[in-house]
Design a protein around this motif. Structure first.
Motif, PDB file in Angstrom:
ATOM      1  N   ILE A   1       0.819  -1.221   0.000  1.00  0.00           N
ATOM      2  CA  ILE A   1       0.000   0.000   0.000  1.00  0.00           C
ATOM      3  C   ILE A   1       0.855   1.275   0.000  1.00  0.00           C
ATOM      4  CG2 ILE A   1      -1.801   1.289   1.217  1.00  0.00           C
ATOM      5  CD1 ILE A   1      -2.740  -1.303  -0.202  1.00  0.00           C
ATOM      6  N   PRO A   2       1.899   1.397   0.839  1.00  0.00           N
ATOM      7  CA  PRO A   2       2.719   2.622   0.790  1.00  0.00           C
ATOM      8  C   PRO A   2       3.349   2.854  -0.579  1.00  0.00           C
ATOM      9  CG  PRO A   2       3.171   1.401   2.803  1.00  0.00           C
ATOM     10  CD  PRO A   2       2.337   0.502   1.943  1.00  0.00           C
ATOM     11  N   GLU A   3       3.827   1.789  -1.198  1.00  0.00           N
ATOM     12  CA  GLU A   3       4.445   1.926  -2.522  1.00  0.00           C
ATOM     13  C   GLU A   3       3.412   2.304  -3.583  1.00  0.00           C
ATOM     14  OE1 GLU A   3       6.911  -0.993  -0.117  1.00  0.00           O
ATOM     15  OE2 GLU A   3       4.776  -0.604  -0.470  1.00  0.00           O
ATOM     16  N   ILE A   4       2.208   1.757  -3.453  1.00  0.00           N
ATOM     17  CA  ILE A   4       1.134   2.100  -4.384  1.00  0.00           C
ATOM     18  C   ILE A   4       0.774   3.577  -4.258  1.00  0.00           C
ATOM     19  CG2 ILE A   4      -1.329   1.733  -4.867  1.00  0.00           C
ATOM     20  CD1 ILE A   4      -0.848  -1.246  -4.139  1.00  0.00           C
ATOM     21  N   VAL A   5       0.646   4.035  -3.023  1.00  0.00           N
ATOM     22  CA  VAL A   5       0.322   5.450  -2.777  1.00  0.00           C
ATOM     23  C   VAL A   5       1.391   6.358  -3.385  1.00  0.00           C
ATOM     24  CG1 VAL A   5       0.122   7.203  -0.979  1.00  0.00           C
ATOM     25  CG2 VAL A   5      -1.073   5.010  -0.723  1.00  0.00           C
TER      26      VAL A   5
ATOM     27  N   ALA B   1      -9.491   3.441 -12.596  1.00  0.00           N
ATOM     28  CA  ALA B   1      -9.251   3.823 -11.203  1.00  0.00           C
ATOM     29  C   ALA B   1      -7.858   3.414 -10.740  1.00  0.00           C
ATOM     30  CB  ALA B   1     -10.305   3.182 -10.311  1.00  0.00           C
ATOM     31  N   LEU B   2      -7.184   4.355 -10.098  1.00  0.00           N
ATOM     32  CA  LEU B   2      -5.932   4.087  -9.403  1.00  0.00           C
ATOM     33  C   LEU B   2      -6.179   3.959  -7.902  1.00  0.00           C
ATOM     34  CD1 LEU B   2      -3.744   6.754 -11.256  1.00  0.00           C
ATOM     35  CD2 LEU B   2      -3.626   4.268 -11.593  1.00  0.00           C
ATOM     36  N   TRP B   3      -7.105   4.764  -7.411  1.00  0.00           N
ATOM     37  CA  TRP B   3      -7.447   4.762  -5.985  1.00  0.00           C
ATOM     38  C   TRP B   3      -8.948   4.960  -5.833  1.00  0.00           C
ATOM     39  CZ3 TRP B   3      -4.768   3.260  -1.896  1.00  0.00           C
ATOM     40  CH2 TRP B   3      -5.231   3.589  -0.612  1.00  0.00           C
ATOM     41  N   LYS B   4      -9.568   4.107  -5.027  1.00  0.00           N
ATOM     42  CA  LYS B   4     -11.011   4.176  -4.816  1.00  0.00           C
ATOM     43  C   LYS B   4     -11.284   4.717  -3.420  1.00  0.00           C
ATOM     44  CE  LYS B   4     -11.731   0.118  -7.768  1.00  0.00           C
ATOM     45  NZ  LYS B   4     -12.311  -1.238  -7.863  1.00  0.00           N
ATOM     46  N   LYS B   5     -11.894   5.885  -3.344  1.00  0.00           N
ATOM     47  CA  LYS B   5     -12.229   6.471  -2.046  1.00  0.00           C
ATOM     48  C   LYS B   5     -13.360   5.679  -1.395  1.00  0.00           C
ATOM     49  CE  LYS B   5     -10.940  11.199  -3.360  1.00  0.00           C
ATOM     50  NZ  LYS B   5     -11.421  12.599  -3.528  1.00  0.00           N
ATOM     51  N   ARG B   6     -13.223   5.458  -0.096  1.00  0.00           N
ATOM     52  CA  ARG B   6     -14.233   4.717   0.627  1.00  0.00           C
ATOM     53  C   ARG B   6     -14.528   5.386   1.958  1.00  0.00           C
ATOM     54  NH1 ARG B   6     -15.016   3.226  -3.673  1.00  0.00           N
ATOM     55  NH2 ARG B   6     -15.055   1.087  -4.509  1.00  0.00           N
ATOM     56  N   GLU B   7     -15.704   5.092   2.494  1.00  0.00           N
ATOM     57  CA  GLU B   7     -16.088   5.644   3.777  1.00  0.00           C
ATOM     58  C   GLU B   7     -15.401   4.866   4.902  1.00  0.00           C
ATOM     59  OE1 GLU B   7     -17.963   8.304   4.407  1.00  0.00           O
ATOM     60  OE2 GLU B   7     -18.099   8.634   2.223  1.00  0.00           O
TER      61      GLU B   7
ATOM     62  N   VAL C   1       1.520  -3.345 -11.160  1.00  0.00           N
ATOM     63  CA  VAL C   1       2.654  -2.523 -11.608  1.00  0.00           C
ATOM     64  C   VAL C   1       3.609  -2.246 -10.460  1.00  0.00           C
ATOM     65  CG1 VAL C   1       3.330  -0.266 -12.511  1.00  0.00           C
ATOM     66  CG2 VAL C   1       1.357  -1.452 -13.483  1.00  0.00           C
ATOM     67  N   VAL C   2       3.081  -1.863  -9.333  1.00  0.00           N
ATOM     68  CA  VAL C   2       3.929  -1.502  -8.198  1.00  0.00           C
ATOM     69  C   VAL C   2       4.711  -2.720  -7.698  1.00  0.00           C
ATOM     70  CG1 VAL C   2       3.883  -0.765  -5.778  1.00  0.00           C
ATOM     71  CG2 VAL C   2       2.584   0.494  -7.513  1.00  0.00           C
ATOM     72  N   ILE C   3       4.081  -3.875  -7.707  1.00  0.00           N
ATOM     73  CA  ILE C   3       4.779  -5.108  -7.315  1.00  0.00           C
ATOM     74  C   ILE C   3       5.965  -5.358  -8.247  1.00  0.00           C
ATOM     75  CG2 ILE C   3       4.553  -7.630  -7.334  1.00  0.00           C
ATOM     76  CD1 ILE C   3       1.756  -7.202  -6.069  1.00  0.00           C
ATOM     77  N   ILE C   4       5.747  -5.189  -9.548  1.00  0.00           N
ATOM     78  CA  ILE C   4       6.826  -5.399 -10.519  1.00  0.00           C
ATOM     79  C   ILE C   4       7.938  -4.385 -10.303  1.00  0.00           C
ATOM     80  CG2 ILE C   4       7.436  -5.328 -12.967  1.00  0.00           C
ATOM     81  CD1 ILE C   4       4.559  -6.345 -13.538  1.00  0.00           C
ATOM     82  N   LEU C   5       7.589  -3.113 -10.183  1.00  0.00           N
ATOM     83  CA  LEU C   5       8.598  -2.066 -10.000  1.00  0.00           C
ATOM     84  C   LEU C   5       9.387  -2.286  -8.713  1.00  0.00           C
ATOM     85  CD1 LEU C   5       6.629   1.146 -11.100  1.00  0.00           C
ATOM     86  CD2 LEU C   5       8.184  -0.266 -12.458  1.00  0.00           C
TER      87      LEU C   5
ATOM     88  N   SER D   1       3.392   5.782  -5.931  1.00  0.00           N
ATOM     89  CA  SER D   1       3.292   5.781  -7.396  1.00  0.00           C
ATOM     90  C   SER D   1       2.116   6.622  -7.871  1.00  0.00           C
ATOM     91  CB  SER D   1       3.153   4.343  -7.915  1.00  0.00           C
ATOM     92  OG  SER D   1       4.351   3.622  -7.717  1.00  0.00           O
ATOM     93  N   ILE D   2       0.993   6.545  -7.178  1.00  0.00           N
ATOM     94  CA  ILE D   2      -0.167   7.358  -7.561  1.00  0.00           C
ATOM     95  C   ILE D   2       0.152   8.841  -7.386  1.00  0.00           C
ATOM     96  CG2 ILE D   2      -2.564   7.913  -6.994  1.00  0.00           C
ATOM     97  CD1 ILE D   2      -2.924   4.951  -6.223  1.00  0.00           C
ATOM     98  N   GLN D   3       0.840   9.182  -6.312  1.00  0.00           N
ATOM     99  CA  GLN D   3       1.244  10.582  -6.112  1.00  0.00           C
ATOM    100  C   GLN D   3       2.146  11.060  -7.249  1.00  0.00           C
ATOM    101  OE1 GLN D   3       2.855  10.035  -2.138  1.00  0.00           O
ATOM    102  NE2 GLN D   3       1.150  11.187  -1.207  1.00  0.00           N
ATOM    103  N   GLN D   4       3.045  10.186  -7.712  1.00  0.00           N
ATOM    104  CA  GLN D   4       3.910  10.543  -8.842  1.00  0.00           C
ATOM    105  C   GLN D   4       3.082  10.801 -10.098  1.00  0.00           C
ATOM    106  OE1 GLN D   4       6.448   6.972  -8.443  1.00  0.00           O
ATOM    107  NE2 GLN D   4       8.211   8.349  -8.389  1.00  0.00           N
ATOM    108  N   LEU D   5       2.073   9.977 -10.333  1.00  0.00           N
ATOM    109  CA  LEU D   5       1.226  10.165 -11.511  1.00  0.00           C
ATOM    110  C   LEU D   5       0.432  11.466 -11.422  1.00  0.00           C
ATOM    111  CD1 LEU D   5      -0.071   6.490 -11.915  1.00  0.00           C
ATOM    112  CD2 LEU D   5       1.523   7.678 -13.427  1.00  0.00           C
ATOM    113  N   LEU D   6      -0.017  11.791 -10.216  1.00  0.00           N
ATOM    114  CA  LEU D   6      -0.714  13.069 -10.025  1.00  0.00           C
ATOM    115  C   LEU D   6       0.219  14.241 -10.313  1.00  0.00           C
ATOM    116  CD1 LEU D   6      -2.723  12.275  -6.757  1.00  0.00           C
ATOM    117  CD2 LEU D   6      -3.740  12.918  -8.961  1.00  0.00           C
ATOM    118  N   ASN D   7       1.436  14.159  -9.787  1.00  0.00           N
ATOM    119  CA  ASN D   7       2.408  15.236  -9.973  1.00  0.00           C
ATOM    120  C   ASN D   7       2.806  15.423 -11.432  1.00  0.00           C
ATOM    121  OD1 ASN D   7       2.404  15.667  -7.211  1.00  0.00           O
ATOM    122  ND2 ASN D   7       4.206  14.381  -6.844  1.00  0.00           N
ATOM    123  N   LYS D   8       2.822  14.322 -12.185  1.00  0.00           N
ATOM    124  CA  LYS D   8       3.212  14.390 -13.596  1.00  0.00           C
ATOM    125  C   LYS D   8       2.047  14.727 -14.522  1.00  0.00           C
ATOM    126  CE  LYS D   8       7.185  11.218 -13.508  1.00  0.00           C
ATOM    127  NZ  LYS D   8       7.777  10.016 -14.128  1.00  0.00           N
TER     128      LYS D   8
END
Length: 472
Positions: free
Chosen positions: A117-121, A179-185, A207-211, A123-130
């Motif tokens: 989960i930390p690694e996934i987060v 979806a990269l991240w699904k918001k939940r309650e 992807v994150v597992i491979i990287l 990578s998603i932050q990197q995609l947002l920044n780019k």
């Protein structure tokens, strides 16, 4: 060696990115139910590929994910009143048992999505920044319009890219965005992260597992052909957007679709066959042999009759090996035996030629049967065999069989004096019965012996017996 690369739809010379090192990844199961025979077909194929690459001297690191974060798992856990990860662990255990039964043992590491989960987060932050991702009230999505190669792997046209496994989210900019991240309650299954509370989408997990384990580029990415879109297409987009390195995988190798009675397996159609179910009816080695009898990328329509035929074919290979093992030996190599010894070398060459041609296992198996036919012509009339030839045949069948994950069982022991004595008595009594025209009782003896793996052959020179591995 050549392989069919799905990304180019062409046969290409196999040349790893880093010398003799091969980084190989195959999509693993979503652990919400028992694995089915389609999974078995796919994993037998990649296990054989990995075994052959290692045989050829490549250093293979074979990575497989375990999808333990998925809506199917969550829905099933809710139905059963259990924790999603507990449910996933239960079916993961069954999956490993199925792999062990099928002798699928080439995978170096299994990686659970929930443990990244930390690694996934990140990578998603990197995609947002780019600028490759955007946020809505329901989650974070990959912007497919920003990635120019989206659709290249699957060959999908722009108008076809709206096809998805799930209903489109109304908050997305376009239907093909995923979806990269699904918001939940809070209270739902998920994690509290800098992205907010929720859980990752399916594509980004792999992807994150491979990287994390193999780096920005791998040599082989595998999976069933039905995963090429949208899953593998999305993987390419995420990985190359995060790293800026292309191609994500040098070779994409996909297995063909397995159907039952011409249609895709479905519980609602009643044609869903689990690995556990089928292994209650057939030996795991027979099932493996059956899958290898078809090329890995060819469609395969499962058929019980063909499975029975595979059972008999595998038994015939074992019986040939048993007959060779049972023969006595002599030291001098006759001219016929010398010719057959040369054919062992031809067998090896043709076997490797088949495997070098996009892992053509049906052709590789055919070379074994061709040799058996030729060897029987030479050896059947001979009561003994040259020592060198005997070792060469048995060792070659063991060696080539190990690549395919077959022909590794112990043969029946030879030289059992008590068995020989007992059989000589039985044969003598049966011959007396035949002379006295008591054919029914003589036939009962022969049939009873056949059921325990001993065949009687009535010849002009008398009755001979031999041990076999029964296909019944």
């Amino acid at each position: 060696m050549i392989v069919l690369n799905s990304s180019t739809q062409a046969l290409e010379n196999f040349q790893p990115l880093h010398g003799n090192k091969v980084y190989m990844y195959v999509c693993g199961p979503t652990t919400y139910d028992y694995s089915h025979i389609g999974h078995a077909r796919t994993y037998v194929a990649y296990d054989t590929i990995a075994k052959y690459l290692r045989y050829k001297g490549y250093s293979v690191f074979f990575l497989m994910n375990i999808t333990d974060v998925d809506d199917k798992i969550i829905d099933r856990a809710r139905e059963e009143g259990t924790d999603p990860l507990e449910l996933a662990r239960k079916y993961e255990k069954y999956f490993f048992e199925d792999l062990a039964a099928l002798k699928i043992d080439s995978i170096n590491y299994f990686a659970r999505a929930s443990e990244y989960i930390p690694e996934i987060v990140k990578s998603i932050q990197q995609l947002l920044n780019k600028g490759y991702a955007y946020e809505t009230r329901s989650g974070i999505f990959f912007d497919t319009e920003k990635f120019p190669y989206y659709g290249a792997l699957s060959g999908k046209k722009p108008e076809e890219l709206t096809v998805h496994r799930i209903e489109p989210d109304p908050t997305k900019r376009r239907p093909q965005d995923f979806a990269l991240w699904k918001k939940r309650e809070p209270g739902e299954f998920g994690w509290e992260t800098p992205l907010g509370y929720g859980r990752p989408g399916w594509h980004v997990e792999d992807v994150v597992i491979i990287l994390s384990h193999l780096g920005p580029q791998i040599d082989i990415h595998g999976g069933a052909i039905e995963l090429i879109f949208p899953h593998h297409e999305a993987e390419v987009a995420i990985a190359e957007a995060v790293t800026g390195i292309r191609p994500f995988s040098k070779y994409w190798i996909h297995t063909g679709l397995l159907t039952v009675s011409g249609v895709k397996m479905s519980k609602s159609l009643g044609n869903f066959i689990t690995i556990r179910e089928i292994l209650r009816r057939v030996d795991p080695e027979v099932l493996r042999f059956y899958f290898l009898s078809a090329h890995y990328r060819s469609p395969l329509d499962f058929d019980w009759l063909e499975l029975e035929q595979a059972k008999a074919s595998l038994a015939s290979l074992y019986n040939f090996m048993q007959e060779i093992s049972d023969k006595g030996t002599h030291k001098e190599l006759t001219s016929l035996e010398h010719s057959l010894l040369e054919k062992v070398s031809v067998l090896r060459s043709k076997f490797f030629e088949a495997m070098d041609n996009d892992f053509n296992t049906p052709q590789a198996l055919a070379t074994l049967f061709t040799f058996v036919k030729e060897a029987n012509k030479t050896l059947s009339p001979m009561p003994t065999i040259n020592e060198q030839l005997k070792r060469s045949i048995i060792n070659t069948f063991r060696e080539l069989g190990e690549i395919l994950g077959i022909l590794q069982r112990d043969l029946l022991k030879t030289g059992d004096a008590l068995l020989n004595d007992v059989m000589n008595v039985i044969v003598s009594i049966r011959e007396d019965l035949r002379r006295n025209k008591q054919y029914e009782l003589a036939d009962r003896i022969r049939e009873s012996l056949r059921k325990i793996g001993i065949i009687l052959e009535d010849t002009s020179a008398g009755t001979k017996w031999k041990r076999i591995l029964s296909s019944s």
